[in-house]
Scaffold this active site. Sequence first.
Site, PDB file in Angstrom:
ATOM      1  N   GLY A  13       0.831  -1.199   0.000  1.00 26.43           N
ATOM      2  CA  GLY A  13       0.000   0.000   0.000  1.00 26.43           C
ATOM      3  C   GLY A  13       0.858   1.238   0.000  1.00 26.43           C
ATOM      4  O   GLY A  13       0.600   2.215   0.718  1.00 26.43           O
ATOM      5  N   ALA A  14       1.896   1.231  -0.859  1.00 28.39           N
ATOM      6  CA  ALA A  14       3.002   2.178  -0.722  1.00 28.39           C
ATOM      7  C   ALA A  14       2.816   3.505  -1.439  1.00 28.39           C
ATOM      8  O   ALA A  14       3.632   4.409  -1.254  1.00 28.39           O
ATOM      9  CB  ALA A  14       4.294   1.520  -1.239  1.00 28.39           C
ATOM     10  N   ARG A  16       0.062   5.689  -1.580  1.00 23.15           N
ATOM     11  CA  ARG A  16      -0.890   6.696  -1.116  1.00 23.15           C
ATOM     12  C   ARG A  16      -0.900   6.756   0.409  1.00 23.15           C
ATOM     13  O   ARG A  16      -0.550   5.790   1.076  1.00 23.15           O
ATOM     14  CB  ARG A  16      -2.304   6.374  -1.617  1.00 23.15           C
ATOM     15  CG  ARG A  16      -2.475   6.518  -3.113  1.00 23.15           C
ATOM     16  CD  ARG A  16      -3.929   6.310  -3.536  1.00 23.15           C
ATOM     17  NE  ARG A  16      -4.333   4.913  -3.388  1.00 23.15           N
ATOM     18  CZ  ARG A  16      -5.581   4.482  -3.532  1.00 23.15           C
ATOM     19  NH1 ARG A  16      -6.549   5.338  -3.787  1.00 23.15           N
ATOM     20  NH2 ARG A  16      -5.866   3.198  -3.402  1.00 23.15           N
ATOM     21  N   TYR A 156     -13.997  -4.404   8.476  1.00 21.43           N
ATOM     22  CA  TYR A 156     -12.744  -3.689   8.721  1.00 21.43           C
ATOM     23  C   TYR A 156     -12.235  -3.960  10.142  1.00 21.43           C
ATOM     24  O   TYR A 156     -11.055  -4.277  10.349  1.00 21.43           O
ATOM     25  CB  TYR A 156     -12.966  -2.192   8.512  1.00 21.43           C
ATOM     26  CG  TYR A 156     -11.712  -1.348   8.602  1.00 21.43           C
ATOM     27  CD1 TYR A 156     -10.798  -1.308   7.554  1.00 21.43           C
ATOM     28  CD2 TYR A 156     -11.445  -0.586   9.737  1.00 21.43           C
ATOM     29  CE1 TYR A 156      -9.651  -0.535   7.630  1.00 21.43           C
ATOM     30  CE2 TYR A 156     -10.301   0.198   9.825  1.00 21.43           C
ATOM     31  CZ  TYR A 156      -9.415   0.219   8.767  1.00 21.43           C
ATOM     32  OH  TYR A 156      -8.279   0.987   8.846  1.00 21.43           O
ATOM     33  N   ALA A 157     -13.131  -3.865  11.127  1.00 21.75           N
ATOM     34  CA  ALA A 157     -12.742  -4.104  12.518  1.00 21.75           C
ATOM     35  C   ALA A 157     -12.244  -5.533  12.715  1.00 21.75           C
ATOM     36  O   ALA A 157     -11.246  -5.770  13.403  1.00 21.75           O
ATOM     37  CB  ALA A 157     -13.920  -3.817  13.450  1.00 21.75           C
ATOM     38  N   ALA A 158     -12.936  -6.491  12.093  1.00 21.30           N
ATOM     39  CA  ALA A 158     -12.510  -7.893  12.211  1.00 21.30           C
ATOM     40  C   ALA A 158     -11.129  -8.103  11.610  1.00 21.30           C
ATOM     41  O   ALA A 158     -10.290  -8.821  12.168  1.00 21.30           O
ATOM     42  CB  ALA A 158     -13.532  -8.803  11.537  1.00 21.30           C
TER      43      ALA A 158
END
Length: 246
Positions: A13-14, A16, A156-158
């Site tokens: 994920g480099a 942004r 997302y939380a999981a």
Amino acid sequence: MLEFEGKKALVTGATRGIGRAITEALLAQGANVVGVYGGNAAAAEAMRLDCAQYGDRLRLRQLDVSDYPAVAAFFAELEAEWETLDILVNNAGIRRDAVLAMMKEEDWRRVIDVNLTGGYTMSKFAVPLMMKQKYGRIVFVTSPMGHLGFAGQANYAASKAGQVGLMKSLSKEVAKRKITVNGVSPGFIATELIADLPEAQVKEYKKMVPANRFGTPAEVAEAVLFLASDRAAYINGAVLEITGGL
């Protein structure tokens, strides 16, 4: 002497937000960085141009971190060139929000695949390269949502809670090889990931933060670089919260 001069780093994920800030900070401190991005070619090209001064110390590669065969092939190429790896930053992450009763199965699976399975695949192949030299630093970028939970963000939380469990287990497996595995847990950071939030919601979120502001990607990058450095040699299995006191 730059702190990371000669070090070989891999950041997912480099191109942004937080990932770009981490990549640029590593480059500024002398590291050689392979930056992985999911699919935004425009963002990758913009970063490539902006970081031209670093020459071939920065290379950007498109890769789906959840695609096991693709990741295996990627690491085979990386090992052939670099032989070893010093730093892995598992930063790739996405959101696809909806209340659980209305959440599409594909949105549940995709968030888990990228955020959690991606950390598994990248770490699985990075560890042997670090074990070769009995040294390594792995840093996960997780989130307070993993233990706080927000309505509409069950997937997302999981995924973020899972990252912490993965990180802590892995930290115990590799510690004897002088490999540390830690996490940073940024709260509300001013990036594209939260840019789509309604203005009223942004105001409410800022009220939740004692610092009364969102953090910056550069502030997260500072914490990641510390955990990736030799100064953090006795920190292992830890999560550093970067939340403004959330």
